[in-house]
Design an enzyme around this catalytic site. Sequence first.
Site, PDB file in Angstrom:
ATOM      1  N   HIS A 257     -17.061 -26.637  -2.369  1.00 13.26           N
ATOM      2  CA  HIS A 257     -17.432 -25.661  -3.483  1.00 13.26           C
ATOM      3  C   HIS A 257     -17.073 -24.202  -3.118  1.00 13.26           C
ATOM      4  O   HIS A 257     -17.501 -23.238  -3.910  1.00 13.26           O
ATOM      5  CB  HIS A 257     -19.091 -25.687  -3.860  1.00 13.26           C
ATOM      6  CG  HIS A 257     -19.895 -25.113  -2.703  1.00 13.26           C
ATOM      7  ND1 HIS A 257     -20.325 -25.721  -1.451  1.00 13.26           N
ATOM      8  CD2 HIS A 257     -20.426 -23.846  -2.571  1.00 13.26           C
ATOM      9  CE1 HIS A 257     -21.222 -25.003  -1.107  1.00 13.26           C
ATOM     10  NE2 HIS A 257     -21.130 -23.657  -1.290  1.00 13.26           N
TER      11      HIS A 257
HETATM   12  C1  UD1 Z   1     -23.425 -19.961  -4.383  1.00 11.89           C
HETATM   13  C2  UD1 Z   1     -23.231 -19.023  -3.202  1.00 11.89           C
HETATM   14  C3  UD1 Z   1     -22.885 -19.575  -1.983  1.00 11.89           C
HETATM   15  C4  UD1 Z   1     -23.606 -20.958  -2.052  1.00 11.89           C
HETATM   16  C5  UD1 Z   1     -23.401 -21.900  -3.144  1.00 11.89           C
HETATM   17  C6  UD1 Z   1     -24.345 -22.979  -3.248  1.00 11.89           C
HETATM   18  C7  UD1 Z   1     -23.017 -16.561  -3.764  1.00 11.89           C
HETATM   19  C8  UD1 Z   1     -22.072 -15.440  -3.555  1.00 11.89           C
HETATM   20  N1  UD1 Z   1     -22.411 -17.818  -3.381  1.00 11.89           N
HETATM   21  O1  UD1 Z   1     -21.904 -20.115  -4.659  1.00 11.89           O
HETATM   22  O2  UD1 Z   1     -23.273 -18.995  -1.098  1.00 11.89           O
HETATM   23  O3  UD1 Z   1     -23.039 -21.563  -0.891  1.00 11.89           O
HETATM   24  O4  UD1 Z   1     -24.090 -20.978  -4.223  1.00 11.89           O
HETATM   25  O5  UD1 Z   1     -24.079 -23.933  -4.115  1.00 11.89           O
HETATM   26  O6  UD1 Z   1     -24.267 -16.446  -3.914  1.00 11.89           O
HETATM   27  N2  UD1 Z   1     -22.258 -22.834 -12.183  1.00 11.89           N
HETATM   28  C9  UD1 Z   1     -22.349 -23.604 -13.068  1.00 11.89           C
HETATM   29  N3  UD1 Z   1     -23.761 -24.258 -13.161  1.00 11.89           N
HETATM   30  C10 UD1 Z   1     -24.843 -23.976 -12.218  1.00 11.89           C
HETATM   31  C11 UD1 Z   1     -24.447 -23.150 -11.271  1.00 11.89           C
HETATM   32  C12 UD1 Z   1     -23.021 -22.448 -11.164  1.00 11.89           C
HETATM   33  O7  UD1 Z   1     -21.764 -24.040 -14.034  1.00 11.89           O
HETATM   34  O8  UD1 Z   1     -25.755 -24.434 -12.246  1.00 11.89           O
HETATM   35  C13 UD1 Z   1     -20.544 -22.502 -12.262  1.00 11.89           C
HETATM   36  C14 UD1 Z   1     -20.435 -21.226 -13.125  1.00 11.89           C
HETATM   37  O9  UD1 Z   1     -19.310 -21.107 -13.549  1.00 11.89           O
HETATM   38  C15 UD1 Z   1     -20.476 -20.112 -12.146  1.00 11.89           C
HETATM   39  C16 UD1 Z   1     -19.974 -20.657 -10.807  1.00 11.89           C
HETATM   40  O10 UD1 Z   1     -20.435 -22.089 -10.901  1.00 11.89           O
HETATM   41  O11 UD1 Z   1     -20.155 -19.124 -12.328  1.00 11.89           O
HETATM   42  C17 UD1 Z   1     -20.287 -20.074  -9.516  1.00 11.89           C
HETATM   43  O12 UD1 Z   1     -21.695 -20.196  -9.287  1.00 11.89           O
HETATM   44  P1  UD1 Z   1     -22.172 -19.050  -8.377  1.00 11.89           P
HETATM   45  O13 UD1 Z   1     -23.622 -18.895  -8.385  1.00 11.89           O
HETATM   46  O14 UD1 Z   1     -21.588 -17.523  -8.672  1.00 11.89           O
HETATM   47  O15 UD1 Z   1     -21.636 -19.261  -6.976  1.00 11.89           O
HETATM   48  P2  UD1 Z   1     -21.596 -20.675  -6.434  1.00 11.89           P
HETATM   49  O16 UD1 Z   1     -20.058 -20.923  -6.114  1.00 11.89           O
HETATM   50  O17 UD1 Z   1     -22.465 -21.563  -6.858  1.00 11.89           O
HETATM   51  N1  UDP Z   2     -26.674 -30.902  -2.231  1.00 10.44           N
HETATM   52  C1  UDP Z   2     -27.327 -31.901  -3.285  1.00 10.44           C
HETATM   53  N2  UDP Z   2     -26.694 -32.535  -4.229  1.00 10.44           N
HETATM   54  C2  UDP Z   2     -25.130 -32.210  -4.211  1.00 10.44           C
HETATM   55  C3  UDP Z   2     -24.663 -31.444  -3.190  1.00 10.44           C
HETATM   56  C4  UDP Z   2     -25.272 -31.033  -2.184  1.00 10.44           C
HETATM   57  O1  UDP Z   2     -28.744 -32.037  -3.082  1.00 10.44           O
HETATM   58  O2  UDP Z   2     -24.604 -32.716  -5.318  1.00 10.44           O
HETATM   59  C5  UDP Z   2     -27.685 -30.603  -1.358  1.00 10.44           C
HETATM   60  C6  UDP Z   2     -27.383 -30.797   0.185  1.00 10.44           C
HETATM   61  O3  UDP Z   2     -27.627 -31.884   0.603  1.00 10.44           O
HETATM   62  C7  UDP Z   2     -27.873 -29.728   0.985  1.00 10.44           C
HETATM   63  C8  UDP Z   2     -27.680 -28.369  -0.347  1.00 10.44           C
HETATM   64  O4  UDP Z   2     -27.632 -29.219  -1.253  1.00 10.44           O
HETATM   65  O5  UDP Z   2     -29.115 -29.838   1.089  1.00 10.44           O
HETATM   66  C9  UDP Z   2     -26.518 -27.776   0.300  1.00 10.44           C
HETATM   67  O6  UDP Z   2     -26.100 -26.875  -0.820  1.00 10.44           O
HETATM   68  P1  UDP Z   2     -24.859 -26.239  -1.025  1.00 10.44           P
HETATM   69  O7  UDP Z   2     -23.563 -27.342  -0.342  1.00 10.44           O
HETATM   70  O8  UDP Z   2     -24.373 -26.079  -2.597  1.00 10.44           O
HETATM   71  O9  UDP Z   2     -24.600 -24.740  -0.479  1.00 10.44           O
HETATM   72  P2  UDP Z   2     -24.651 -24.235   0.971  1.00 10.44           P
HETATM   73  O10 UDP Z   2     -25.349 -25.065   2.075  1.00 10.44           O
HETATM   74  O11 UDP Z   2     -23.172 -24.303   1.389  1.00 10.44           O
HETATM   75  O12 UDP Z   2     -24.982 -22.903   0.985  1.00 10.44           O
END
Ligand code: UD1
Ligand code: UDP
Length: 380
Positions: free
Chosen positions: A226
């Site tokens: 991601h």
């Molecule tokens: C964010 C964090 C990242 C973290 C990740 C965990 C920042 C800059 N990044 O990245 O550090 O590792 O969360 O998962 O804060 N979207 C949906 N539904 C949701 C959430 C997101 O559709 O419930 C889609 C949307 O298109 C959104 C895109 O994902 O614009 C990115 O979401 P965003 O929260 O901006 O960043 P992440 O890639 O999730």
């Molecule tokens: N996770 C989850 N379901 C998923 C993917 C990840 O419950 O489909 C959990 C995972 O086990 C971990 C956390 O989400 O506890 C990690 O989140 P993510 O990878 O989104 O973010 P990061 O740790 O990179 O910030």
Amino acid sequence: MKIMTVIGARPQFIKAAAVSRAIRQHNESCAPSSRLHEVIVHTGQHYDRNMSAVFFEEMEIQKPDYSLDIHDSSHGAMTGRMLAKIEEVLLLEKPDKVLVYGDTNTTLAGALAAAKLHIPVAHVEAGLRSFNRKMPEEINRVMADHLASVLFSPTDAAVANLAAEGISQGKPGVTVVRTGDVMLDAALYYSRKSRERASLFAPKSLWRKKIEDALDKKGFVLATVHRAENTDDPARLEAIFTALGQIASDMPVALPLHPRTRKMLEANKAAGQGSRQNLWILEPVGYFDMLELLKNCRLVLTDSGGLQKEAFFFKKPCITLRDETEWVELVENKANVLAGACAKTILEAVKTMLERKVDFDIPLYGSGQAGLAITKALSS
Ligand code: UD1
Ligand code: UDP
């Protein structure tokens, strides 16, 4: 004492669940005057049911007191809107401390809003560094650490990183506590009940049959992707999906797909075209499902921060689909290898890691009591 917790993204719900549980435990056993009153603000950064609500339900996190519903915008716009809204809530609630987690835009907005109002900021997962300022997460975590007055670091390496930036215990107004990792608290506690609660493993689940079939053969690989540096770079995304397709031709790959990656795959035809046979593309799964996938898989491939550690907790070798990691002790102890986003390197790493003997018993992340250490420091 009133603590305001600011969370908004999936990994923060998991970390906060461990600390909130420790706060509840603390409150049950201490004098009324030492109790912590937690107010939860959910910025809304993650909002799909399986990216947010599912964790509040499964992990029994108290309903947010404030839901700000801010998401889907550029970094500046998202952080700015959060900053303004969080400030309003802070002025209303007047907490004694603000608690933020990790390195997302939510973390930065919560820390900055509080620091500007002279409210002490406590940062969980302080001191992590990739030393790559192109990552939005690196900017968020450096800022949060420099705004915080209470820094909860999971590892010795994180404490050393803070010291190198002039943030150490003994500096006036600064408390640094090496707590261990709250994600270990969560993994230990919730994995006791995950088997009965995991929907993929429910008696009538079609996935259960597929997983059992795989376990009767070579097993399966668990993967997540991601990070912006991978999803938003077509060459990296294509290379990763080429590698996943090839791995899946030998052993199924379970891939709970982050919505960001799903959208980028749909937009990027080349990456989407690789072999999908035995690549089990799932919606993002709840925490119980994730714990059971971790327990049962043979190997983890990921660019997630949290999952690298969870692989270690469940004694699974991990291949990190990044060029660097903040969790350096995993690489030093040979539990994790960095493979970047090169298909050939990833495939070689799979071979190596399936054969490697790893010592998973070293207590790199504490003993699962990080939440209590945090609660103790917050209440003193
Ligand atoms: C964010 C964090 C990242 C973290 C990740 C965990 C920042 C800059 N990044 O990245 O550090 O590792 O969360 O998962 O804060 N979207 C949906 N539904 C949701 C959430 C997101 O559709 O419930 C889609 C949307 O298109 C959104 C895109 O994902 O614009 C990115 O979401 P965003 O929260 O901006 O960043 P992440 O890639 O999730
Ligand atoms: N996770 C989850 N379901 C998923 C993917 C990840 O419950 O489909 C959990 C995972 O086990 C971990 C956390 O989400 O506890 C990690 O989140 P993510 O990878 O989104 O973010 P990061 O740790 O990179 O910030």
